[in-house]
Design a protein around this motif. Structure first.
Motif, PDB file in Angstrom:
ATOM      1  N   LYS A 189       0.858  -1.187   0.000  1.00 58.74           N
ATOM      2  CA  LYS A 189       0.000   0.000   0.000  1.00 58.74           C
ATOM      3  C   LYS A 189       0.891   1.234   0.000  1.00 58.74           C
ATOM      4  O   LYS A 189       1.753   1.394   0.859  1.00 58.74           O
ATOM      5  N   LEU A 190       0.655   2.103  -0.959  1.00 57.12           N
ATOM      6  CA  LEU A 190       1.442   3.317  -1.131  1.00 57.12           C
ATOM      7  C   LEU A 190       0.768   4.505  -0.457  1.00 57.12           C
ATOM      8  O   LEU A 190      -0.435   4.721  -0.628  1.00 57.12           O
ATOM      9  N   GLY A 191       1.536   5.288   0.282  1.00 58.28           N
ATOM     10  CA  GLY A 191       1.035   6.552   0.796  1.00 58.28           C
ATOM     11  C   GLY A 191       1.175   7.619  -0.276  1.00 58.28           C
ATOM     12  O   GLY A 191       2.115   8.414  -0.264  1.00 58.28           O
ATOM     13  N   LEU A 192       0.252   7.642  -1.198  1.00 59.65           N
ATOM     14  CA  LEU A 192       0.334   8.548  -2.348  1.00 59.65           C
ATOM     15  C   LEU A 192      -0.249   9.924  -2.017  1.00 59.65           C
ATOM     16  O   LEU A 192       0.305  10.951  -2.376  1.00 59.65           O
ATOM     17  N   GLU A 193      -1.405   9.948  -1.390  1.00 61.24           N
ATOM     18  CA  GLU A 193      -2.147  11.137  -0.947  1.00 61.24           C
ATOM     19  C   GLU A 193      -2.862  11.853  -2.072  1.00 61.24           C
ATOM     20  O   GLU A 193      -3.983  12.304  -1.908  1.00 61.24           O
ATOM     21  N   SER A 194      -2.258  11.975  -3.235  1.00 56.21           N
ATOM     22  CA  SER A 194      -2.938  12.592  -4.380  1.00 56.21           C
ATOM     23  C   SER A 194      -2.142  12.335  -5.651  1.00 56.21           C
ATOM     24  O   SER A 194      -0.912  12.254  -5.626  1.00 56.21           O
ATOM     25  N   PHE A 195      -2.865  12.237  -6.784  1.00 57.76           N
ATOM     26  CA  PHE A 195      -2.198  12.165  -8.080  1.00 57.76           C
ATOM     27  C   PHE A 195      -1.848  13.560  -8.595  1.00 57.76           C
ATOM     28  O   PHE A 195      -1.053  13.693  -9.523  1.00 57.76           O
ATOM     29  N   ASP A 196      -2.477  14.600  -8.040  1.00 57.08           N
ATOM     30  CA  ASP A 196      -2.226  15.963  -8.486  1.00 57.08           C
ATOM     31  C   ASP A 196      -0.794  16.362  -8.101  1.00 57.08           C
ATOM     32  O   ASP A 196      -0.496  16.563  -6.930  1.00 57.08           O
TER      33      ASP A 196
ATOM     34  N   ALA B 130       1.905   3.726  -9.940  1.00 60.81           N
ATOM     35  CA  ALA B 130       1.161   2.589  -9.404  1.00 60.81           C
ATOM     36  C   ALA B 130       1.786   1.226  -9.684  1.00 60.81           C
ATOM     37  O   ALA B 130       1.392   0.236  -9.066  1.00 60.81           O
ATOM     38  N   LYS B 131       2.774   1.152 -10.550  1.00 65.21           N
ATOM     39  CA  LYS B 131       3.189  -0.152 -11.071  1.00 65.21           C
ATOM     40  C   LYS B 131       3.731  -1.119 -10.013  1.00 65.21           C
ATOM     41  O   LYS B 131       3.636  -2.331 -10.182  1.00 65.21           O
ATOM     42  N   ASP B 132       4.278  -0.627  -8.920  1.00 68.19           N
ATOM     43  CA  ASP B 132       4.833  -1.509  -7.888  1.00 68.19           C
ATOM     44  C   ASP B 132       3.888  -1.734  -6.710  1.00 68.19           C
ATOM     45  O   ASP B 132       4.245  -2.425  -5.750  1.00 68.19           O
ATOM     46  N   PHE B 133       2.675  -1.161  -6.789  1.00 66.61           N
ATOM     47  CA  PHE B 133       1.787  -1.160  -5.632  1.00 66.61           C
ATOM     48  C   PHE B 133       0.407  -1.708  -5.972  1.00 66.61           C
ATOM     49  O   PHE B 133      -0.055  -1.609  -7.105  1.00 66.61           O
ATOM     50  N   ASP B 134      -0.234  -2.271  -4.955  1.00 65.63           N
ATOM     51  CA  ASP B 134      -1.568  -2.845  -5.114  1.00 65.63           C
ATOM     52  C   ASP B 134      -2.667  -1.918  -4.603  1.00 65.63           C
ATOM     53  O   ASP B 134      -3.783  -1.938  -5.107  1.00 65.63           O
ATOM     54  N   GLU B 135      -2.342  -1.126  -3.589  1.00 70.71           N
ATOM     55  CA  GLU B 135      -3.312  -0.250  -2.952  1.00 70.71           C
ATOM     56  C   GLU B 135      -2.662   1.109  -2.709  1.00 70.71           C
ATOM     57  O   GLU B 135      -1.445   1.245  -2.806  1.00 70.71           O
ATOM     58  N   ALA B 136      -3.494   2.102  -2.364  1.00 75.73           N
ATOM     59  CA  ALA B 136      -2.936   3.428  -2.088  1.00 75.73           C
ATOM     60  C   ALA B 136      -3.806   4.191  -1.107  1.00 75.73           C
ATOM     61  O   ALA B 136      -5.026   4.024  -1.071  1.00 75.73           O
ATOM     62  N   ASN B 137      -3.143   5.017  -0.311  1.00 75.44           N
ATOM     63  CA  ASN B 137      -3.822   5.940   0.596  1.00 75.44           C
ATOM     64  C   ASN B 137      -3.935   7.307  -0.062  1.00 75.44           C
ATOM     65  O   ASN B 137      -2.986   7.781  -0.704  1.00 75.44           O
ATOM     66  N   PHE B 138      -5.086   7.961   0.134  1.00 81.33           N
ATOM     67  CA  PHE B 138      -5.295   9.321  -0.353  1.00 81.33           C
ATOM     68  C   PHE B 138      -5.751  10.191   0.813  1.00 81.33           C
ATOM     69  O   PHE B 138      -6.529   9.745   1.673  1.00 81.33           O
TER      70      PHE B 138
END
Length: 229
Positions: A117-124, A145-153
């Motif tokens: 799970k990636l702590g991405l927070e936003s694509f912006d 996203a290529k190395d991750f299955d899920e993400a936090n926003f």
């Protein structure tokens, strides 16, 4: 602090909040979770892991940073408990900067399905890097996203708009198996923007709250961990 919980809705699973060495990055403008460190992390982690019962066969492991900041003894304890309790899937968190370590993690837990799970927070990009200071110098959603299955926003920060949130949700569902929306809670580094949160609650939340691929934390303790016992 509660460090073990069972999530009974949507993606049913057990979850443990472990104590690591503290996030090595520490530059996110909104986060002070790296303060969760101590001298007896292994003992604390064992107490949480010993509560795991193998409910649903899925265990999510979160800590004050990335999986690579959990000590080796605690990682061995995760392996031991997962084998003993019939866990088949493990979910770990990881900062984008440490994605090169994912292969080694999956090798260590080769008997299990491992999700990240990636702590991405936003694509912006401008919001994520200019305001949140995430340190993810990549703009392409597919590349991120290529190395991750899920993400936090993250939701509820000044300069965020309803349209930005809607776009993040749409892109998140396009590029990840699951997403988790975390409504901002005041902490020592940043205050939540109640206006942005109200927009989310009124205009967006009713449309997505039942989506089985979206977890929504209106409070950061909604998974049953983190709150005081």
């Amino acid at each position: 602090m509660k460090r073990y919980g069972v999530i009974e809705e949507k993606n049913k699973r057990e979850i443990v909040l472990l104590q690591g060495s503290g996030c090595k990055y520490k530059r996110c403008s909104f986060c002070d979770y790296y303060l969760d460190v101590g001298e007896q992390s292994y003992e604390l982690n064992c107490q949480a892991l010993n509560q795991v019962r193998g409910h649903y066969g899925i265990l999510e492991v979160v800590n004050s940073g990335s999986f690579d900041e959990i000590d080796s003894k605690s990682m061995a304890k995760i392996l031991e408990v997962a084998k003993e309790r019939g866990v088949h899937t493990l979910i770990f968190e990881c900062h984008y900067l440490y994605r090169s370590k994912i292969a080694k993690l999956k090798e260590y837990f080769s008997d299990f399905r491992v999700k990240l799970k990636l702590g991405l927070e936003s694509f912006d990009y401008d919001f994520r890097e200019g305001v949140l200071k995430k340190g993810i110098k990549i703009a392409s959603p597919k590349e991120i996203a290529k190395d991750f299955d899920e993400a936090n926003f993250l939701i509820g920060v000044s300069s965020q708009s309803g349209e930005m949130i809607k776009k993040d949700i749409a892109l998140g569902l396009e590029h990840f198996e699951r997403i988790c929306l975390n409504v901002m809670c005041d902490n020592s580094k940043m205050k939540a923007d109640r206006g942005v949160i109200e927009i989310f609650l009124k205009e967006i939340y009713p449309q997505i709250k039942d989506n089985p691929r979206i977890d929504i934390l209106l409070e950061n303790t909604d998974f049953g961990i983190g709150e005081c016992e």
